[in-house]
Design an enzyme around this catalytic site. Structure first.
Site, PDB file in Angstrom:
ATOM      1  N   VAL A  86      38.017  29.356  44.907  1.00  0.00           N
ATOM      2  CA  VAL A  86      39.178  30.128  44.488  1.00  0.00           C
ATOM      3  C   VAL A  86      38.970  31.593  44.833  1.00  0.00           C
ATOM      4  O   VAL A  86      37.889  32.144  44.634  1.00  0.00           O
ATOM      5  CB  VAL A  86      39.376  30.003  42.958  1.00  0.00           C
ATOM      6  CG1 VAL A  86      40.547  30.852  42.496  1.00  0.00           C
ATOM      7  CG2 VAL A  86      39.569  28.547  42.576  1.00  0.00           C
ATOM      8  N   CYS A  87      40.004  32.208  45.368  1.00  0.00           N
ATOM      9  CA  CYS A  87      39.879  33.597  45.770  1.00  0.00           C
ATOM     10  C   CYS A  87      40.989  34.421  45.118  1.00  0.00           C
ATOM     11  O   CYS A  87      42.074  34.553  45.662  1.00  0.00           O
ATOM     12  CB  CYS A  87      39.978  33.688  47.286  1.00  0.00           C
ATOM     13  SG  CYS A  87      39.642  35.327  47.891  1.00  0.00           S
ATOM     14  N   ILE A  88      40.730  34.911  43.899  1.00  0.00           N
ATOM     15  CA  ILE A  88      41.710  35.777  43.247  1.00  0.00           C
ATOM     16  C   ILE A  88      41.007  37.026  42.743  1.00  0.00           C
ATOM     17  O   ILE A  88      39.793  37.045  42.559  1.00  0.00           O
ATOM     18  CB  ILE A  88      42.455  35.075  42.082  1.00  0.00           C
ATOM     19  CG1 ILE A  88      41.454  34.408  41.136  1.00  0.00           C
ATOM     20  CG2 ILE A  88      43.472  34.093  42.604  1.00  0.00           C
ATOM     21  CD1 ILE A  88      42.113  33.868  39.878  1.00  0.00           C
TER      22      ILE A  88
END
Lengths: 262, 165
Positions: B88-90
């Protein structure tokens, strides 16, 4: 990373995010291996040596500092230096003169509930508050300067104290949001500013952070500015302006160290 | 400070068990190791992910919460902000400065007062509203932007798959 000179070709399968972060970690480790988090007391000669090849602007300013200060303590340049320098200098001051320590401890004790009332979940601030109170209790029991220095040079303990000082800044800015919103750049709320520029570790401090921390703890600080401004003396600034601070920090663009008056 | 990390993770687990946010279940994979968590996230209602139950892993560093955990979906999930391998890339998983993706300046960042709960809530919003400006999966971002019908179809297929249909 592509070798120098190679034409950069974007490869969608590659994860540049991780490569960049890995490089940042390497740089951080380099800084960490070269310096203590907070150094021993050093004579002003140490600063002089650093600027041996510098131009006159700096040499004159060091001479000015030397005439007024005896020693300095260096802090690691990891973006937390203001908090580390302020925290150490403040607690060391209480070791020498504990007159105001009970008031300070009281402010620190009550600050946790104030942060909770501002909306910080208790479980997220508890451990940091505890670490901060633990070191204050050590000061109360008159621990040695070496013990204090050991605490500040223990990465975990030291960072926990920094986190709590950051929370105190955040809390004060949010409590006085109506006033501070005028000093925040960009279209940001005070809460957003705190989330991005105060609470995360490694984010550098500006005037607004210094004002908040000195105000909320009631500990004034003097900052000596050693920059390229063409003058033979360092510029001084007291926070708050009309105070007589006993803590002095040396500011060089992007970095804070501790100074000890003659 | 692994002791502090453990203490904090136990406190967060307790908090999440007592007051679970809607659509989220999370906890250590086993009680022997608090540094590996499993989470189940329900696809938000009214989105193409509605009805899905998406499993993910959270891996915590020894200096948590000074540093953020890493999060990875263990199911297939075609989404602009999830790498093809599930990571996940947030913004909340990064401290400011650690942001090669160039997140918006107003985006929420990691700091020691964030929490697992805040991360998972951000992930739910991410599922509901992909951010195609900082794409981890370029293909998914492109499909989201240019062919919403296809994006929704892929999402619905994934939803059925997570339910074992």
């Amino acid at each position: 990373m592509a070798a120098e000179g190679d034409k950069f070709v974007y490869d969608p399968e590659r994860n540049y995010d991780d490569a960049t972060l890995a490089q940042i970690r390497v740089m951080e480790n380099e800084i960490a291996s070269q310096n203590n988090i907070v150094s021993e007391r050093l004579s002003m000669q140490n600063l002089k040596d650093e600027y041996a090849d510098a131009d006159d602007v700096f040499k004159l300013k060091i001479k000015d500092l030397e005439s007024r200060y005896h020693y300095m303590r260096r802090t690691r340049g990891d973006g937390n230096c203001f908090y580390r320098a302020f925290g150490f200098a403040c607690l060391e001051m209480f070791l020498a003169d504990s007159k105001n320590l009970p008031r300070f401890k009281d402010v620190a004790q009550k600050s946790r509930d104030e942060l909770v009332s501002l909306g910080f979940p208790q479980f997220t601030i508890e451990d940091f508050h505890e670490s901060f109170m633990d070191v204050i209790e050590k000061i109360e029991k008159q621990c040695s300067v070496t013990e204090l220095s050991d605490i500040f040079n223990n990465q975990g303990l030291s960072d926990y104290i920094v986190v709590y000082l950051r929370l105190l800044v955040s809390g004060y800015l949010q409590k006085e949001a109506e006033f501070f919103v005028n000093f925040i750049e960009g279209e940001r709320t005070v809460k957003e500013f705190c989330n991005q520029e105060v609470e995360p570790m490694g984010k550098e401090s500006d005037h607004i952070h210094i004002i908040a921390l000195t105000s909320t703890l009631g500990i004034p600080v003097r900052v000596e500015y050693m920059d390229r401004v063409d003058s033979s003396k360092c510029t001084q600034h007291n926070f708050p302006e009309d105070s007589q601070p006993s803590i002095v920090l040396l500011y060089r663009p992007g970095h804070y160290d501790i100074l000890y008056s003659r | 400070m692994a002791g502090s990390a453990l203490k904090r993770l136990m406190a967060e687990y307790k908090q999440l068990t007592m007051n679970p946010p809607e659509g989220i279940i999370a906890g250590p994979v086993n009680e022997e190791n608090f540094f590996e968590w499993e989470a189940l996230i329900m696809g938000p209602e009214g989105t193409c992910f509605e009805g899905g139950v998406f499993p993910a892993r959270l891996t915590f560093p020894p200096d948590y919460p000074l540093s953020p955990p890493k999060m990875k979906f263990t199911c297939e999930l075609f989404h602009p902000n999830i790498y093809p391998d599930g990571r996940v890339c947030i913004s909340i998983l990064h401290a400011p400065g650690d942001d090669p993706m160039g997140y918006e300046t107003s985006a929420e960042r990691w700091s020691p007062v964030q929490s697992v709960e805040k991360i998972l809530l951000s992930v739910v919003s991410m599922l509901a509203e992909p951010n195609d400006e900082s794409a981890a999966n370029v293909d998914a971002a492109k499909t989201w932007r240019e062919d919403r019908k296809k994006f929704n179809e892929v999402a619905e297929r994934t939803v059925r798959k997570t339910l074992g249909l």
